[in-house]
Design a protein around this motif. Structure first.
Motif, PDB file in Angstrom:
ATOM      1  N   THR A   1       0.814  -1.030   0.209  1.00 28.80           N
ATOM      2  CA  THR A   1      -0.180   0.154  -0.609  1.00 28.80           C
ATOM      3  C   THR A   1       0.810   1.316  -0.189  1.00 28.80           C
ATOM      4  O   THR A   1       2.167   0.934   0.418  1.00 28.80           O
ATOM      5  CB  THR A   1      -1.047  -0.296   0.944  1.00 28.80           C
ATOM      6  OG1 THR A   1      -1.944   0.907   1.222  1.00 28.80           O
ATOM      7  CG2 THR A   1      -0.311  -0.167   2.328  1.00 28.80           C
ATOM      8  N   ALA A   2      -0.064   2.094  -0.431  1.00 30.97           N
ATOM      9  CA  ALA A   2       1.373   3.820  -1.101  1.00 30.97           C
ATOM     10  C   ALA A   2       0.657   4.424  -1.545  1.00 30.97           C
ATOM     11  O   ALA A   2      -0.757   4.345  -1.826  1.00 30.97           O
ATOM     12  CB  ALA A   2       2.225   3.312  -2.206  1.00 30.97           C
ATOM     13  N   THR A   3       0.660   5.920  -1.415  1.00 27.51           N
ATOM     14  CA  THR A   3      -0.308   7.098  -2.031  1.00 27.51           C
ATOM     15  C   THR A   3      -0.168   6.951  -3.211  1.00 27.51           C
ATOM     16  O   THR A   3       0.773   5.815  -3.611  1.00 27.51           O
ATOM     17  CB  THR A   3       0.440   8.296  -1.117  1.00 27.51           C
ATOM     18  OG1 THR A   3       2.042   8.526  -1.696  1.00 27.51           O
ATOM     19  CG2 THR A   3       0.745   8.439   0.403  1.00 27.51           C
ATOM     20  N   THR A   4      -1.124   7.602  -3.950  1.00 27.03           N
ATOM     21  CA  THR A   4      -0.626   7.947  -5.295  1.00 27.03           C
ATOM     22  C   THR A   4       0.216   7.904  -6.525  1.00 27.03           C
ATOM     23  O   THR A   4       0.794   6.815  -7.558  1.00 27.03           O
ATOM     24  CB  THR A   4      -1.710   8.910  -5.419  1.00 27.03           C
ATOM     25  OG1 THR A   4      -3.118   8.702  -5.107  1.00 27.03           O
ATOM     26  CG2 THR A   4      -1.792   8.966  -7.387  1.00 27.03           C
ATOM     27  N   SER A   5       0.604   8.798  -6.163  1.00 31.01           N
ATOM     28  CA  SER A   5       2.119   9.172  -6.947  1.00 31.01           C
ATOM     29  C   SER A   5       3.197   8.003  -6.246  1.00 31.01           C
ATOM     30  O   SER A   5       4.057   7.548  -7.578  1.00 31.01           O
ATOM     31  CB  SER A   5       2.988  10.372  -5.349  1.00 31.01           C
ATOM     32  OG  SER A   5       3.240  10.201  -4.385  1.00 31.01           O
ATOM     33  N   ILE A   6       3.386   7.147  -4.473  1.00 28.27           N
ATOM     34  CA  ILE A   6       4.321   5.913  -5.067  1.00 28.27           C
ATOM     35  C   ILE A   6       3.958   5.269  -5.611  1.00 28.27           C
ATOM     36  O   ILE A   6       4.160   4.189  -6.158  1.00 28.27           O
ATOM     37  CB  ILE A   6       4.426   5.498  -3.878  1.00 28.27           C
ATOM     38  CG1 ILE A   6       5.356   7.265  -2.746  1.00 28.27           C
ATOM     39  CG2 ILE A   6       5.724   5.232  -3.310  1.00 28.27           C
ATOM     40  CD1 ILE A   6       6.782   7.310  -3.799  1.00 28.27           C
ATOM     41  N   SER A   7       2.853   4.384  -5.484  1.00 34.81           N
ATOM     42  CA  SER A   7       1.955   3.529  -6.225  1.00 34.81           C
ATOM     43  C   SER A   7       1.928   3.808  -7.627  1.00 34.81           C
ATOM     44  O   SER A   7       2.285   3.015  -8.395  1.00 34.81           O
ATOM     45  CB  SER A   7       0.438   3.537  -6.170  1.00 34.81           C
ATOM     46  OG  SER A   7       0.403   3.832  -4.746  1.00 34.81           O
ATOM     47  N   LEU A   8       1.945   5.029  -8.435  1.00 31.37           N
ATOM     48  CA  LEU A   8       2.220   5.458  -9.847  1.00 31.37           C
ATOM     49  C   LEU A   8       3.707   4.507 -10.321  1.00 31.37           C
ATOM     50  O   LEU A   8       3.897   4.069 -10.883  1.00 31.37           O
ATOM     51  CB  LEU A   8       2.492   6.135  -9.905  1.00 31.37           C
ATOM     52  CG  LEU A   8       2.061   6.736 -11.534  1.00 31.37           C
ATOM     53  CD1 LEU A   8       1.429   5.689 -12.514  1.00 31.37           C
ATOM     54  CD2 LEU A   8       2.598   8.319 -12.201  1.00 31.37           C
TER      55      LEU A   8
ATOM     56  N   ASP B   1      -5.335   5.817   2.683  1.00 29.14           N
ATOM     57  CA  ASP B   1      -5.510   5.569   4.020  1.00 29.14           C
ATOM     58  C   ASP B   1      -4.624   4.870   4.576  1.00 29.14           C
ATOM     59  O   ASP B   1      -3.909   4.643   3.887  1.00 29.14           O
ATOM     60  CB  ASP B   1      -7.297   4.981   3.882  1.00 29.14           C
ATOM     61  CG  ASP B   1      -8.117   5.653   3.955  1.00 29.14           C
ATOM     62  OD1 ASP B   1      -7.972   6.889   3.548  1.00 29.14           O
ATOM     63  OD2 ASP B   1      -9.350   4.938   3.576  1.00 29.14           O
ATOM     64  N   LYS B   2      -4.289   5.129   5.920  1.00 31.29           N
ATOM     65  CA  LYS B   2      -3.377   4.153   6.549  1.00 31.29           C
ATOM     66  C   LYS B   2      -3.915   2.706   7.391  1.00 31.29           C
ATOM     67  O   LYS B   2      -4.341   2.558   7.646  1.00 31.29           O
ATOM     68  CB  LYS B   2      -2.407   4.927   7.743  1.00 31.29           C
ATOM     69  CG  LYS B   2      -1.674   6.117   6.531  1.00 31.29           C
ATOM     70  CD  LYS B   2      -0.954   6.983   8.013  1.00 31.29           C
ATOM     71  CE  LYS B   2       0.100   7.831   7.557  1.00 31.29           C
ATOM     72  NZ  LYS B   2      -0.566   8.959   6.925  1.00 31.29           N
ATOM     73  N   LEU B   3      -3.482   1.649   5.641  1.00 29.18           N
ATOM     74  CA  LEU B   3      -3.133   0.779   6.479  1.00 29.18           C
ATOM     75  C   LEU B   3      -2.980  -0.383   8.056  1.00 29.18           C
ATOM     76  O   LEU B   3      -1.609   0.010   8.038  1.00 29.18           O
ATOM     77  CB  LEU B   3      -3.904  -0.618   4.935  1.00 29.18           C
ATOM     78  CG  LEU B   3      -4.472   0.172   3.909  1.00 29.18           C
ATOM     79  CD1 LEU B   3      -4.501  -0.267   2.699  1.00 29.18           C
ATOM     80  CD2 LEU B   3      -5.774   0.420   4.231  1.00 29.18           C
ATOM     81  N   ASP B   4      -4.024  -1.087   8.402  1.00 26.70           N
ATOM     82  CA  ASP B   4      -3.353  -1.865   9.854  1.00 26.70           C
ATOM     83  C   ASP B   4      -2.762  -2.529   9.149  1.00 26.70           C
ATOM     84  O   ASP B   4      -3.120  -3.872   8.727  1.00 26.70           O
ATOM     85  CB  ASP B   4      -3.866  -1.739  10.413  1.00 26.70           C
ATOM     86  CG  ASP B   4      -3.323  -2.283  11.546  1.00 26.70           C
ATOM     87  OD1 ASP B   4      -2.536  -2.423  12.214  1.00 26.70           O
ATOM     88  OD2 ASP B   4      -4.821  -1.706  12.279  1.00 26.70           O
ATOM     89  N   LEU B   5      -1.167  -2.884   9.182  1.00 26.89           N
ATOM     90  CA  LEU B   5      -0.336  -3.990   8.841  1.00 26.89           C
ATOM     91  C   LEU B   5      -0.574  -4.934   9.649  1.00 26.89           C
ATOM     92  O   LEU B   5      -0.316  -6.136   9.956  1.00 26.89           O
ATOM     93  CB  LEU B   5       1.131  -3.536   8.461  1.00 26.89           C
ATOM     94  CG  LEU B   5       1.338  -2.439   7.163  1.00 26.89           C
ATOM     95  CD1 LEU B   5       3.217  -2.391   7.426  1.00 26.89           C
ATOM     96  CD2 LEU B   5       0.809  -2.650   6.023  1.00 26.89           C
TER      97      LEU B   5
ATOM     98  N   GLY C   1      -3.618  -7.034   9.621  1.00 27.48           N
ATOM     99  CA  GLY C   1      -3.317  -8.227   8.171  1.00 27.48           C
ATOM    100  C   GLY C   1      -3.949  -7.206   7.243  1.00 27.48           C
ATOM    101  O   GLY C   1      -4.522  -7.708   5.826  1.00 27.48           O
ATOM    102  N   GLU C   2      -4.129  -5.702   7.014  1.00 26.41           N
ATOM    103  CA  GLU C   2      -5.278  -5.396   5.999  1.00 26.41           C
ATOM    104  C   GLU C   2      -3.718  -4.898   4.519  1.00 26.41           C
ATOM    105  O   GLU C   2      -4.629  -4.785   3.437  1.00 26.41           O
ATOM    106  CB  GLU C   2      -5.332  -3.679   6.148  1.00 26.41           C
ATOM    107  CG  GLU C   2      -6.588  -4.196   7.127  1.00 26.41           C
ATOM    108  CD  GLU C   2      -7.018  -2.677   7.718  1.00 26.41           C
ATOM    109  OE1 GLU C   2      -7.955  -2.400   8.671  1.00 26.41           O
ATOM    110  OE2 GLU C   2      -6.335  -1.447   7.717  1.00 26.41           O
ATOM    111  N   ALA C   3      -2.563  -4.823   4.913  1.00 26.37           N
ATOM    112  CA  ALA C   3      -1.941  -5.302   3.790  1.00 26.37           C
ATOM    113  C   ALA C   3      -0.734  -5.984   3.665  1.00 26.37           C
ATOM    114  O   ALA C   3      -0.609  -5.900   5.367  1.00 26.37           O
ATOM    115  CB  ALA C   3      -1.430  -3.693   3.126  1.00 26.37           C
ATOM    116  N   ASP C   4       0.840  -6.340   3.491  1.00 30.50           N
ATOM    117  CA  ASP C   4       1.582  -6.212   3.951  1.00 30.50           C
ATOM    118  C   ASP C   4       2.883  -5.636   4.099  1.00 30.50           C
ATOM    119  O   ASP C   4       3.384  -5.535   5.047  1.00 30.50           O
ATOM    120  CB  ASP C   4       2.321  -7.887   2.667  1.00 30.50           C
ATOM    121  CG  ASP C   4       0.962  -9.082   2.905  1.00 30.50           C
ATOM    122  OD1 ASP C   4       0.769  -9.636   3.864  1.00 30.50           O
ATOM    123  OD2 ASP C   4       0.686  -9.031   1.762  1.00 30.50           O
TER     124      ASP C   4
END
Length: 312
Positions: free
Chosen positions: A113-120, A145-149, A152-155
């Motif tokens: 998971t990352a912000t839009t710019s980093i995701s791009l 959104d800051k998913l909760d690692l 387990g919402e993201a790795d």
């Protein structure tokens, strides 16, 4: 030492026999403040929750709540025990998270998971990441959104602020993301429309754009950096764009060096509930290598020649 009196032994047994479920019900009531709300959260009837609470208090020999109209108020002792119950609930959730992570097969995709710019940026190099990680499939989740690692919402998360400090988290600074003002080569920046950002997105970027605009009106405010890039490329606007995007586009020119005050540090964040998986460790290593190899691009170096004749 002698044995405790039978009544004391029974009371100790009652305390020990107060199970996880009862503590969980007490915790839910304490945090919600109402039987009806707690019952809805637990998926039980209100009558069942009331009966379980009454039995729990009877076994403990303690009054945990004072009854008021349509709500329950923790007693002083109840407040202290509610804090302990919160710790039990957090420990139970950590246990469940570790179990979920352990159940994931090694072939399961690794979610980043990352912000839009980093995701791009990650999307531009997705095949490189996968190959460097040994062919692991990755899922890129683009969100502010800051998913909760821990849940387990993201790795893996790539974050630029508020790195978690709770136990179990691992964070490493792996680079900087800088932005600069760009305009299309065939557009006069002195007359181009200006795209800014909302203050709640980045007050630093907003202040820099308004300072450069020197009183000129703002045409629109766009929070997403990829969308600001598109406004510069397609609509002929002037705006702040991540340098790794703007410098790679030959149709754009950078109007001035990227200001340090708008730069963001990039942190690679993981949690020990997912680090148990070899695939996650492999992707973490691939991400470190990717950001190390692209540090200059992300940091806006080497800077292209500025078109100083066209600066306002």
């Amino acid at each position: 030492m002698g044995q405790p009196p039978p009544s004391q032994a029974r009371r100790h047994g009652d305390l020990v026999s107060s199970g996880w479920d009862d503590i969980g019900i007490f915790h839910t009531i304490a945090t919600s403040g109402a039987l009806a709300v707690a019952a809805a959260q637990l998926g039980l009837s209100e009558a069942t929750v009331a009966r379980r609470l009454k039995a729990f208090e009877a076994r403990l020999g303690l009054q945990l709540f004072r009854r008021a109209a349509n709500r329950l108020i923790l007693t002083e002792l109840g407040q202290a025990l509610a804090q302990d119950a919160s710790e039990v609930a957090a420990a139970t959730e950590r246990f469940a998270s570790r179990a979920r992570a352990a159940r994931a097969s090694d072939s399961a995709p690794v979610r980043v998971t990352a912000t839009t710019s980093i995701s791009l940026f990650l999307t531009m190099h997705a095949t490189t990441i996968s190959a460097a990680a040994g062919g692991v499939e990755i899922v890129i989740i683009s969100t502010r959104d800051k998913l909760d690692l821990a849940r387990g919402e993201a790795d893996i998360a790539l974050r630029m602020s508020k790195v978690p400090e709770q136990p179990g988290y691992f964070a490493q600074k792996i680079g900087r993301l800088v932005q600069a003002l760009y305009v299309r080569r065939d557009i006069d920046p002195a007359t181009a429309p200006i795209i800014s950002v909302s203050r709640d997105v980045s007050s630093r970027i907003e202040e820099h754009i308004l300072e450069w605009a020197a009183g000129r009106p703002v045409a629109a405010r766009v929070g997403d950096s990829a969308a600001r890039y598109e406004s510069v490329r397609s609509a002929g606007a002037v705006s702040m764009v991540p340098c790794f995007m703007g410098d790679a586009d030959e149709t754009l020119i950078r109007l001035q060096p990227p200001p340090d005050k708008t730069a963001d540090e990039i942190f690679l964040v993981s949690h020990d509930v997912s680090r148990q998986r070899p695939a996650v460790l492999a992707v973490l290593g691939a991400l470190r290598e990717l950001f190390r190899n692209n540090r200059a691009r992300l940091n806006g170096q080497p800077a292209p020649e500025l078109d100083t004749a066209r600066l306002p």
